[in-house]
Design an enzyme around this catalytic site. Structure first.
Site, mmCIF file in Angstrom:
data_model
loop_
_atom_site.group_PDB
_atom_site.id
_atom_site.type_symbol
_atom_site.label_atom_id
_atom_site.label_comp_id
_atom_site.label_asym_id
_atom_site.label_seq_id
_atom_site.Cartn_x
_atom_site.Cartn_y
_atom_site.Cartn_z
ATOM 1 N N ASP A 25 68.399 -47.034 19.240
ATOM 2 C CA ASP A 25 69.414 -47.260 19.137
ATOM 3 C C ASP A 25 70.258 -47.233 17.879
ATOM 4 O OD1 ASP A 25 69.458 -48.280 21.826
ATOM 5 O OD2 ASP A 25 69.692 -50.141 21.104
ATOM 6 N N ALA A 26 68.711 -47.340 16.889
ATOM 7 C CA ALA A 26 68.810 -46.978 15.586
ATOM 8 C C ALA A 26 69.416 -45.283 15.036
ATOM 9 C CB ALA A 26 67.487 -47.091 14.359
ATOM 10 N N ASP A 27 69.068 -44.587 15.960
ATOM 11 C CA ASP A 27 69.853 -43.355 15.125
ATOM 12 C C ASP A 27 70.977 -43.021 15.876
ATOM 13 O OD1 ASP A 27 67.610 -41.948 15.138
ATOM 14 O OD2 ASP A 27 67.131 -41.154 16.218
ATOM 15 N N TYR A 28 71.371 -43.762 17.432
ATOM 16 C CA TYR A 28 72.840 -43.727 17.735
ATOM 17 C C TYR A 28 73.029 -44.390 16.742
ATOM 18 C CZ TYR A 28 76.913 -44.659 20.765
ATOM 19 O OH TYR A 28 77.882 -45.019 21.253
ATOM 20 N N ASP A 29 73.044 -45.113 16.003
ATOM 21 C CA ASP A 29 74.061 -46.335 14.876
ATOM 22 C C ASP A 29 74.857 -44.770 13.806
ATOM 23 O OD1 ASP A 29 74.453 -48.088 16.438
ATOM 24 O OD2 ASP A 29 73.082 -49.110 16.043
ATOM 25 N N LEU A 87 81.439 -53.537 19.939
ATOM 26 C CA LEU A 87 81.877 -54.328 18.403
ATOM 27 C C LEU A 87 81.444 -53.484 17.434
ATOM 28 C CD1 LEU A 87 79.432 -57.512 20.098
ATOM 29 C CD2 LEU A 87 82.724 -57.548 19.024
ATOM 30 N N GLU A 113 76.977 -66.296 17.638
ATOM 31 C CA GLU A 113 76.008 -66.336 18.531
ATOM 32 C C GLU A 113 74.761 -64.878 18.749
ATOM 33 O OE1 GLU A 113 77.954 -65.478 21.832
ATOM 34 O OE2 GLU A 113 79.752 -65.742 20.152
ATOM 35 N N LYS A 145 74.062 -61.491 19.651
ATOM 36 C CA LYS A 145 73.201 -60.364 20.733
ATOM 37 C C LYS A 145 72.556 -60.447 22.421
ATOM 38 C CE LYS A 145 75.637 -55.891 20.007
ATOM 39 N NZ LYS A 145 75.006 -55.428 20.725
ATOM 40 N N ASP A 158 70.416 -58.277 24.587
ATOM 41 C CA ASP A 158 70.414 -56.737 25.008
ATOM 42 C C ASP A 158 70.601 -56.983 26.512
ATOM 43 O OD1 ASP A 158 70.325 -54.323 24.365
ATOM 44 O OD2 ASP A 158 68.575 -54.651 23.383
ATOM 45 N N TYR A 209 80.764 -64.688 27.237
ATOM 46 C CA TYR A 209 80.700 -64.691 25.377
ATOM 47 C C TYR A 209 82.611 -64.463 25.737
ATOM 48 C CZ TYR A 209 79.157 -60.036 26.425
ATOM 49 O OH TYR A 209 78.833 -59.119 26.900
ATOM 50 N N LYS A 253 82.470 -63.760 15.593
ATOM 51 C CA LYS A 253 83.601 -63.726 15.617
ATOM 52 C C LYS A 253 84.727 -64.917 15.088
ATOM 53 C CE LYS A 253 81.941 -62.486 20.342
ATOM 54 N NZ LYS A 253 81.942 -63.143 21.716
ATOM 55 N N LYS A 294 73.466 -56.513 12.831
ATOM 56 C CA LYS A 294 71.907 -56.129 13.917
ATOM 57 C C LYS A 294 71.028 -56.131 13.061
ATOM 58 C CE LYS A 294 73.376 -53.292 17.139
ATOM 59 N NZ LYS A 294 72.910 -51.751 17.800
ATOM 60 N N CYS A 299 57.611 -18.162 16.321
ATOM 61 C CA CYS A 299 57.603 -18.773 16.951
ATOM 62 C C CYS A 299 55.992 -19.320 17.188
ATOM 63 C CB CYS A 299 58.713 -18.361 18.071
ATOM 64 S SG CYS A 299 59.271 -19.533 19.858
ATOM 65 N N CYS A 319 56.796 -17.319 21.691
ATOM 66 C CA CYS A 319 57.252 -15.627 21.688
ATOM 67 C C CYS A 319 56.172 -14.440 20.408
ATOM 68 C CB CYS A 319 58.503 -15.321 22.095
ATOM 69 S SG CYS A 319 59.439 -15.856 20.299
ATOM 70 N N CYS A 348 63.117 -19.916 16.017
ATOM 71 C CA CYS A 348 63.076 -18.507 16.247
ATOM 72 C C CYS A 348 64.026 -17.884 16.794
ATOM 73 C CB CYS A 348 62.593 -19.013 18.017
ATOM 74 S SG CYS A 348 61.827 -17.620 19.314
ATOM 75 N N CYS A 376 62.673 -15.120 23.665
ATOM 76 C CA CYS A 376 61.428 -16.518 23.424
ATOM 77 C C CYS A 376 61.873 -17.071 25.228
ATOM 78 C CB CYS A 376 61.858 -16.798 22.284
ATOM 79 S SG CYS A 376 60.892 -18.499 22.506
HETATM 80 S S1 IVH Z 1 81.892 -59.399 22.140
HETATM 81 C C1 IVH Z 1 85.848 -57.424 22.657
HETATM 82 N N1 IVH Z 1 79.193 -60.985 22.392
HETATM 83 O O1 IVH Z 1 77.501 -56.370 22.922
HETATM 84 C C2 IVH Z 1 84.568 -57.670 21.915
HETATM 85 N N2 IVH Z 1 79.300 -58.470 23.309
HETATM 86 O O2 IVH Z 1 77.771 -54.060 20.853
HETATM 87 C C3 IVH Z 1 83.744 -58.263 22.886
HETATM 88 N N3 IVH Z 1 77.296 -58.328 24.113
HETATM 89 O O3 IVH Z 1 79.794 -54.320 25.116
HETATM 90 C C4 IVH Z 1 81.880 -58.578 23.005
HETATM 91 N N4 IVH Z 1 76.214 -60.112 23.602
HETATM 92 O O4 IVH Z 1 77.813 -55.519 26.012
HETATM 93 C C5 IVH Z 1 80.164 -60.019 23.131
HETATM 94 N N5 IVH Z 1 77.158 -62.116 22.067
HETATM 95 C C6 IVH Z 1 78.537 -61.589 22.382
HETATM 96 C C7 IVH Z 1 77.329 -60.205 23.040
HETATM 97 C C8 IVH Z 1 78.163 -58.891 22.848
HETATM 98 C C9 IVH Z 1 75.964 -58.421 23.376
HETATM 99 C C10 IVH Z 1 77.540 -56.814 24.195
HETATM 100 C C11 IVH Z 1 78.576 -56.113 24.987
HETATM 101 C C12 IVH Z 1 79.374 -55.557 24.063
HETATM 102 C C13 IVH Z 1 78.344 -54.898 23.574
HETATM 103 C C14 IVH Z 1 79.006 -54.520 22.169
#
Ligand code: IVH
Length: 708
Positions: free
Chosen positions: A42-46, A92, A125, A127, A129, A235, A299, A323, A428, A431, A446, A452
């Site tokens: 996830d960190a690489d993706y971010d 988000l 609140e 997040k 997973d 949520y 929020k 995060k 390489c 080869c 390579c 190769c």
């Molecule tokens: S709010 C418009 N609240 O995180 C935004 N999302 O990266 C609505 N998620 O797709 C999402 N916990 O799957 C919200 N307390 C939370 C959450 C949460 C996990 C996930 C959700 C969302 C993703 C966004």
């Protein structure tokens, strides 16, 4: 260029880098959402998303039509009916540092025109997973449950959702139409028990609770879902026939009253300091919660303000996900292996003494490239304080929740006195061809090309992969076996299309009589290959595996050239760096010099070109139609806002207009289509009148865009 700082990229490099990032992010999205099998952390993706956003911020003009910042999720798995969401399901924006939280508060205030002292409340609140789910109730009955999918369309998993005890099937109160959104997840205890059952039954265990939850919810057979212990937290919401409350907190309380589980750690905060305090509190509780969370979501509490703040293309302005940092562990580096990829890249892989990082046993990790091992970045500046990494060292492994972890650090105080610096190979290992590093490339490659075997086999795997030819029954494993086969070999893509014919001609041993194959599977394979003799142009271009030409770039080339003959003619006639074909290629929005050079070179390299020609001789390539524009009354128009706007801030007006496909300019010119003038509009309104450009007031504008 991949490692180059954003501030140092030239325009051409930035364009190529945006293309690369679009491809990498699209692939990661597919692995994560469609296959439930993420390949990067996830960190690489971010990191990829952040780099993309930073480049787009520096070169707004280079933003691609298929920009990853405009997309939420990914393609859908086959097998489930698709559901169009009544209200889009968004993601988000991420925050990582305390400064990002203060920035968020600042940005919200600025957008709303609130001073630094004006009261502004936020909810905080955990997040969760897991994976998000939209539950649609009509007259109190659960009528549909859908996954997020790409945000616009998800999968219909209603029958599966009905098996989850946390989700009420009937509501005794609430609006006539009510869409409740929340997260489906699996607790640690249930995850461990499920994996124990999987292993006992000889099945593969799940990598983590999130994959287990996703795999369980997206079962075509709901009786399997029923046997899996899934949980749910509410949520957010989608379509509503009547408002739930005036505040975010009020809405959460309403959910609880209706019978939905809501997270007990949800709190109201009055600013960035309070948010940081809750963040630390939740982080401290993380290990004992019994389920995975990966951050804290903030929020804006007042729903009228949320409404005004609205959305960017894929994320709300009124929320942010803060995060947690990645998880870490120390272990011993036992060996460094070199893998050779499709484009010849030599990638060093760390073989580790197995260690548990965040609940998952890790025995391999990426070491990126030779500079990374040597302790310097692409520009030669020290990283990790210049410490190199040697076989036998104690290294810190880093994992942010998923597969392919990274080596972050090394403990030189524990290094054995006879440890030798690692020497990165210059030939390489597959080869024996020279492996060279081009100027500005962080990767050693390579030079063997199709000679190769590692490159050839990786290219074939790419060729049959999902976004390319997607041939049923011919996956990575079968490709390896056919590649090594002496009776019925597949050495290049064209060989796939002569397989059935060669099998028929071979009187000695037919495929159907071989290990792992039967009459049915062989017939199915030949039929699957037959079905792919007709292929859309974009898929074919992507399948060729040309360096820098990912799925997104292949799409751009296909829409530009329209058909294979035109594309092939242009690539053949083109010269790198000059001439009409070169200019034409670079004129494509999203195509830069690096990509263009790579595409042209592929067609000018004799062996490679011959292989492409042999392949295309077996195919019927479908044409690709150009893309249509966004539909709205102001799409494609250039709009100028001037004077004081009374019902929205300037930023709000601009964002709204751009979302509808308009271009917002700062000054009036002959290209301006419309001027929106508020009180006090001066020279710009006059300039508009002089040029005969239409001028309207704010109310007329809101009316025009349907917001009145
Ligand atoms: S709010 C418009 N609240 O995180 C935004 N999302 O990266 C609505 N998620 O797709 C999402 N916990 O799957 C919200 N307390 C939370 C959450 C949460 C996990 C996930 C959700 C969302 C993703 C966004």
């Amino acid at each position: 260029m991949q490692g180059k700082a954003v501030e140092e990229l030239t325009e051409d490099e930035a364009r190529a880098e945006l293309a690369r990032l679009a491809g990498a992010i699209a692939a990661a999205n597919r692995d994560y959402h469609t296959r439930d099998a993420p390949e990067i952390s996830d960190a690489d993706y971010d990191g990829l998303k952040q780099r993309n956003a930073a480049i787009e911020a520096r070169f707004p003009g280079l933003k691609r039509a298929d920009s990853p910042s405009e997309q939420v999720g990914a393609a859908l798995a086959e097998g489930f009916a698709r559901v169009r969401h009544a209200v889009r399901m968004l993601s988000l924006e991420n925050a990582f540092a305390p400064e990002d939280v203060a920035d968020f508060d600042d940005r919200v205030r600025k957008y709303l025109g609130l001073g630094p002292e004006a009261p502004l409340l936020f909810t905080a609140e955990p997040k969760i997973d897991g994976l998000s789910l939209n539950l649609r109730y009509v007259a109190g009955r659960l009528v549909q449950a859908a996954t997020r999918g790409d945000g616009e369309e998800g999968e219909n998993v209603t029958e599966n959702a009905r098996t989850i005890a946390d989700i009420p099937q009937h509501l005794t109160d609430g609006p006539e139409v009510l869409e409740v959104r929340g997260e489906v997840y699996m607790s640690h205890a249930d995850f461990a028990a499920l994996n124990a059952r999987q292993i006992a039954a000889g099945e593969k265990p799940f990598a983590n609770p999130r994959n287990a939850a996703a795999g369980s919810l997206r079962q075509l057979d709901a009786t399997i879902t029923r046997a899996r212990p899934l949980r749910f937290f509410a949520y957010a919401w989608g379509e509503l026939s009547a408002p739930l409350a005036d505040t975010q907190m009020g809405a959460i309380e309403r959910f609880a009253a209706l019978g939905f589980p809501t997270n007990p750690l949800t709190r109201l905060c009055d600013g960035p300091e309070a948010l940081m305090a809750i963040y630390r509190e939740i982080e401290a509780k993380r290990a004992t919660l019994g389920y995975d969370i990966d951050g804290v979501v903030y929020k804006v509490n007042d729903l009228a303000l949320q409404q005004r703040l609205g959305f960017r293309s894929t994320t709300p302005r009124w929320a942010i996900a803060h995060k947690f940092p990645a998880e870490l562990a120390w272990t011993r580096l036992e060996a460094i292996d070199i893998q050779v990829g499709r484009t010849g890249a030599l990638s060093p892989v760390a073989r580790l003494l197995p260690v548990t990082v965040g609940g998952v046993v890790v025995s391999n990790a990426t070491l990126h490239n030779e500079d990374y091992i040597a302790g310097r970045d692409a520009k030669g500046n020290p990283i990790r304080g210049g410490k190199d990494i040697r076989v036998g060292d104690w290294v810190q492994v880093y994992r942010a929740g998923d597969v392919i972890p990274k080596v972050a650090d090394v403990d030189v105080s524990r290094r054995s006195p006879d440890a030798q610096p690692y020497v990165f190979p210059h030939v390489c290992p597959e080869c024996g061809s020279a492996a060279i590093r081009e100027e500005g490339d962080s990767v050693r490659r390579c030079t063997g090309g199709l000679v190769c075997p590692a490159q050839a086999v990786e290219r074939l795997k790419h060729f049959v992969s999902r976004a390319a030819f997607d041939i049923d029954g011919l996956g990575a494993k079968q490709v390896e076996a056919f590649f090594a086969d002496t009776v019925l070999p597949i050495r290049e893509p064209a060989d796939i299309f002569t397989l059935a014919e060669r099998d028929a001609a071979n009187s000695l041993q037919k495929l159907k009589n071989r290990d792992g194959w039967g009459d049915r599977s062989a017939t199915n394979l030949f039929a699957a290959i037959e079905a792919r003799r007709v292929i859309p142009l974009n898929r074919l271009i992507f399948a060729l595996g040309i360096r820098h030409v990912g799925e997104a770039a292949a799409g751009l080339l296909a829409t530009h050239y329209g058909n294979w003959a035109a594309f092939e003619r242009a690539m053949t006639a083109a010269t790198v760096g000059e001439g009409p074909e070169w200019e034409d290629l670079l004129a494509i929005d999203g195509v830069g010099a690096v990509l263009a050079t790579s595409a042209i070179t592929a067609f000018h390299q004799a062996a490679e070109r011959a292989s492409i020609d042999r392949l295309v001789a077996h195919l019927t390539v479908e044409e690709v139609a150009p893309r249509g524009p966004v539909e709205s009354p102001v799409a494609g128009k250039t709009v100028v806002f001037t004077g004081t706007l009374e019902r929205m801030t300037r930023a709000e007006a601009k964002a709204r207009a751009e979302a509808l496909g308009a271009k917002v300019a700062g000054s009036v010119s002959a290209k301006t289509d419309l001027v929106v003038a508020g009180p006090g509009a001066g020279s710009k309104a006059k300039a508009a009148a002089a040029l005969g450009v239409e001028v309207i007031d704010e109310d007329a504008w809101l009316h025009l865009i349907g917001d009145a």
